[in-house]
Motif scaffolding. Structure first.
Motif, PDB file in Angstrom:
ATOM      1  N   ASP A   1      29.872  52.991  42.946  1.00  0.00           N
ATOM      2  CA  ASP A   1      28.498  53.148  42.490  1.00  0.00           C
ATOM      3  C   ASP A   1      28.498  53.469  40.997  1.00  0.00           C
ATOM      4  O   ASP A   1      29.496  53.955  40.440  1.00  0.00           O
TER       5      ASP A   1
ATOM      6  N   ASN B   1      25.258  49.590  42.891  1.00  0.00           N
ATOM      7  CA  ASN B   1      25.998  50.250  43.954  1.00  0.00           C
ATOM      8  C   ASN B   1      27.260  49.472  44.261  1.00  0.00           C
ATOM      9  O   ASN B   1      27.411  48.306  43.849  1.00  0.00           O
ATOM     10  N   ARG B   2      28.141  50.099  44.994  1.00  0.00           N
ATOM     11  CA  ARG B   2      29.387  49.444  45.378  1.00  0.00           C
ATOM     12  C   ARG B   2      29.100  48.112  46.102  1.00  0.00           C
ATOM     13  O   ARG B   2      28.193  48.028  46.937  1.00  0.00           O
TER      14      ARG B   2
END
Length: 377
Positions: A341, A318-319
């Motif tokens: 992401d 994910n980010r």
């Protein structure tokens, strides 16, 4: 003033804060008994360093070996994860008590920190550990640090205390690390070869140095070898920290190495910012971005990872999570915090920035990994 020679490690001006790493094979003999005379001599050296005006942190192995001996476990307590965790639980009490007793003879107070990989992989926990070390040193104690093997699993471990020592030096804001080993330092070939030469000073670890190293631990007690020590050097050098590999087999090993000028001193080749040094020292990646030749070259020149240069994506992330960056040959060339992401990277990889908004449905960020959140290895 920067460190240039082994003798500088005893200079409180150039090295006001120093980390000693002691492996299991130095602390505990093959018979499972503590090497008390040797340990007492090392405690005296820590006391001498304090009298010179240096602050000292100790990264000490030995909990598993001590616990296994007390429990009568086979294979030094390393026969299974359950055995190792049980041995560590028993041995850690013995180890902390041992250090407290040793240091108290010299009027010093020992403090204990047990760390897991995640404590230094997550930024907030890393900063908390750093603050604790700083406060303990300010209070005049000698922090004794070990990996928390009683709860660590194979997936969440440093794997050896060489790399832990480098991360402790980084978090503890030390100028140098001393890895006490069972050899004099790094040789250009197997040290058993009569033609082997000791390398005295190295600035920047290269692939050639890795090829000289062996991944084996000669003692049968510890977990590290020369390969793990070079990995520790790479962590240290990004943070501007010097690292020395010295022979720790004799009594008063630090003094003996400095008086004989025998050992290998690794000098940092660069000094990243604190955040970038932390990023470069991370061991667990959530995935990988494979980039083309043009992107790899741009990274060497200080650029960011752009979607147009990505040719493959692996793993789930994910980010804001750490990912590796690999070239087309599968070599890791960088690592950093990703801005998207995984699902969004899949959509935009290979596409130029002006196409991203249509592909994503929202205004894109400037890079998949911005250069400020990236460390080139």
């Amino acid at each position: 003033m920067s460190i240039a020679t082994l003798s500088d490690l005893a200079d409180p001006i150039k090295t006001p804060r120093l980390v000693f790493k002691i492996g299991s094979s130095l602390l505990v003999g093959k018979d499972g008994e503590v090497r008390n005379v040797w340990l007492n001599s090392l405690a005296g050296e820590i006391s001498d360093a304090r009298k010179r005006g240096q602050q000292v942190l100790v990264v000490s192995s030995g909990a598993v070996a001590l616990g296994a001996a007390r429990l009568g476990l086979e294979k030094g307590g390393r026969g299974s994860l359950a055995d190792k965790q049980a041995a560590a639980s028993v041995g850690q009490i013995a180890l902390s008590g041992l250090w407290a007793q040793l240091l108290s003879q010299y009027g010093l107070v020992a403090a204990q920190l047990l760390l897991t990989l995640e404590d230094l992989e997550y930024r907030r926990r890393y900063l908390n550990a750093s603050a604790t070390m700083g406060r303990l040193l300010k209070a005049g104690t000698v922090p004794v640090i070990n990996e928390n093997d009683s709860i660590a699993t194979n997936e969440l471990r440093f794997g050896d205390n060489d790399r832990l020592a480098a991360r402790v030096a980084q978090a503890g804001r030390a100028q140098a690390v001393v890895l006490l080993s069972d050899v004099d330092g790094l040789y250009d070939r197997d040290p058993k070869d009569p033609d082997a030469n000791l390398l005295e000073t190295i600035k920047g670890v290269t692939q050639d140095h890795h090829e000289m190293a062996s991944g084996d631990s000669s003692s049968g007690v510890g977990t590290g070898g020369m390969t793990s020590k070079l990995q520790a050097v790479e962590i240290a050098e990004r943070a501007g920290i010097a690292l020395a590999i010295l022979n720790g087999m004799e009594d008063a090993p630090f003094r003996n190495a400095l008086e004989s000028d025998t050992g290998t001193l690794f000098l940092p080749r660069r000094h990243d910012t604190a955040r970038k040094a932390w990023l470069g020292g991370r061991q667990r990646m959530r995935g990988a971005l494979v980039v083309d030749e043009g992107c790899a070259k741009a990274l060497e020149d200080g650029g960011s990872v752009l979607a147009a240069g990505i040719i493959d994506v692996r793993g789930g992330f994910n980010r804001g999570q750490p990912v590796a960056v690999e070239n087309e040959d599968g070599e890791r060339i960088a690592q950093g915090m990703v801005e998207y992401d995984r699902e969004d990277v899949d959509k935009i990889m290979g596409h130029r920035s002006e196409e991203h908004e249509d592909l994503l449905g929202y205004s894109p960020r400037s890079a998949v990994i911005h250069r400020d959140q990236l460390v080139v290895l």
